[in-house]
Motif scaffolding. Sequence first.
Motif, mmCIF file in Angstrom:
data_model
loop_
_atom_site.group_PDB
_atom_site.id
_atom_site.type_symbol
_atom_site.label_atom_id
_atom_site.label_comp_id
_atom_site.label_asym_id
_atom_site.label_seq_id
_atom_site.Cartn_x
_atom_site.Cartn_y
_atom_site.Cartn_z
ATOM 1 N N THR A 76 77.661 -11.381 -12.523
ATOM 2 C CA THR A 76 76.927 -11.460 -13.796
ATOM 3 C C THR A 76 75.794 -10.426 -13.826
ATOM 4 O OG1 THR A 76 77.458 -13.805 -13.963
ATOM 5 C CG2 THR A 76 75.589 -13.043 -15.275
ATOM 6 N N ALA A 77 75.035 -10.338 -12.729
ATOM 7 C CA ALA A 77 73.920 -9.380 -12.678
ATOM 8 C C ALA A 77 74.434 -7.948 -12.792
ATOM 9 C CB ALA A 77 73.143 -9.563 -11.381
ATOM 10 N N ALA A 78 75.560 -7.650 -12.116
ATOM 11 C CA ALA A 78 76.107 -6.285 -12.167
ATOM 12 C C ALA A 78 76.576 -5.948 -13.582
ATOM 13 C CB ALA A 78 77.254 -6.154 -11.168
ATOM 14 N N ALA A 79 77.180 -6.922 -14.273
ATOM 15 C CA ALA A 79 77.632 -6.678 -15.653
ATOM 16 C C ALA A 79 76.430 -6.396 -16.554
ATOM 17 C CB ALA A 79 78.424 -7.881 -16.169
ATOM 18 N N LEU A 80 75.362 -7.148 -16.358
ATOM 19 C CA LEU A 80 74.157 -6.955 -17.191
ATOM 20 C C LEU A 80 73.566 -5.563 -16.980
ATOM 21 C CD1 LEU A 80 72.590 -10.493 -16.711
ATOM 22 C CD2 LEU A 80 73.386 -9.504 -18.892
ATOM 23 N N ALA A 85 71.744 -2.940 -24.534
ATOM 24 C CA ALA A 85 70.922 -4.017 -25.098
ATOM 25 C C ALA A 85 71.724 -4.904 -26.043
ATOM 26 C CB ALA A 85 69.732 -3.417 -25.830
ATOM 27 N N ALA A 86 72.772 -4.346 -26.672
ATOM 28 C CA ALA A 86 73.552 -5.129 -27.633
ATOM 29 C C ALA A 86 74.732 -5.844 -26.984
ATOM 30 C CB ALA A 86 74.047 -4.216 -28.749
ATOM 31 N N GLY A 87 74.906 -5.665 -25.681
ATOM 32 C CA GLY A 87 76.012 -6.327 -24.988
ATOM 33 C C GLY A 87 75.752 -7.819 -24.851
ATOM 34 N N HIS A 112 67.671 -13.140 -10.851
ATOM 35 C CA HIS A 112 67.494 -14.047 -12.003
ATOM 36 C C HIS A 112 68.326 -13.653 -13.234
ATOM 37 C CE1 HIS A 112 64.003 -16.101 -10.175
ATOM 38 N NE2 HIS A 112 63.761 -14.915 -9.641
ATOM 39 N N PRO A 113 69.630 -13.393 -13.066
ATOM 40 C CA PRO A 113 70.424 -12.964 -14.239
ATOM 41 C C PRO A 113 70.455 -13.982 -15.374
ATOM 42 C CG PRO A 113 71.855 -13.517 -12.387
ATOM 43 C CD PRO A 113 70.462 -13.494 -11.854
ATOM 44 N N LEU A 114 70.292 -15.275 -15.059
ATOM 45 C CA LEU A 114 70.393 -16.283 -16.128
ATOM 46 C C LEU A 114 69.170 -16.267 -17.052
ATOM 47 C CD1 LEU A 114 72.143 -19.295 -14.381
ATOM 48 C CD2 LEU A 114 73.098 -17.206 -15.380
ATOM 49 N N LEU A 115 68.131 -15.531 -16.662
ATOM 50 C CA LEU A 115 66.965 -15.430 -17.551
ATOM 51 C C LEU A 115 67.144 -14.330 -18.598
ATOM 52 C CD1 LEU A 115 63.978 -15.842 -15.040
ATOM 53 C CD2 LEU A 115 65.071 -17.564 -16.494
#
Length: 225
Positions: A76-80, A85-87, A112-115
């Motif tokens: 998840t963190a790598a995808a972010l 910004a619009a993803g 902290h990717p869920l934040l």
Amino acid sequence: MIPWQLIDSAQAPGNGEELRLYRRGSEFSIRVAGCELMNSRVHGSEDALANLACARIADRPAASILIGGLGMGYTTAAALQRLGAAGRVTVAELLPAVVKWNRGPLAELAGHPLLDDRVTVLETDIARILRMEQQAYDAILLDVDNGPVGLTHRSNDWLYGQAGLEAAFAALRPAGVLAVWSASPDRAFTRRLGQTGFEVEELSVRARETGGGGRHTIWLARRPS
Ligand SMILES: C[S@@+](CC[C@H](N)C(=O)[O-])C[C@H]1O[C@@H](n2cnc3c(N)ncnc32)[C@H](O)[C@@H]1O
């Protein structure tokens, strides 16, 4: 040597296995059925799952990505990091306890990717989403077992069979990508992806982010445009 300490455990629904969270100093391990599903010190191939899939959809500024499951949050963190910004990232996680761990003791591991405002977490079986959605995602990232065989949850077998792959195909937008993580190659699975209509790449990636360790397999299956 610091001994492993059991922090918490959670039962997968139905006849599913128990997931156990262990800690040893700053290192964490999630185990299922005596098998290590994830270790916090080795996440190169979990990062690669997101990096490789996102590279294939880099021309879509408002890409929508579905990830199953959360684990320790590295994919998840790598995808972010790869998305603009619009993803948008939707994470499907079967076990509410895993989400709780990611908001608690595991939160720092992947930063902290869920934040992140671009993330929505759904405490559900990814199969439920795949059964419902049509042309909703630019990429679907699947890392819920140790490979294309149900381990955490027996009914995960559906995901890797013809019906599950057809559902994933239908849930992708044209030229979208299904990326699947596995501890090892699986020729029958490669064949099934092709039979579903995907254009298939099978890659061997290093387990560690530093490029070392063993090798894992990632399939990148593209829905034709
Ligand atoms: C190997 S871990 C994922 C590791 C993750 N890629 C990371 O970077 O940390 C597998 C996760 O999938 C979850 N899971 C298993 N079956 C699932 C399903 N059918 N739907 C959603 N999540 C599932 C497990 O509870 C576990 O959290």
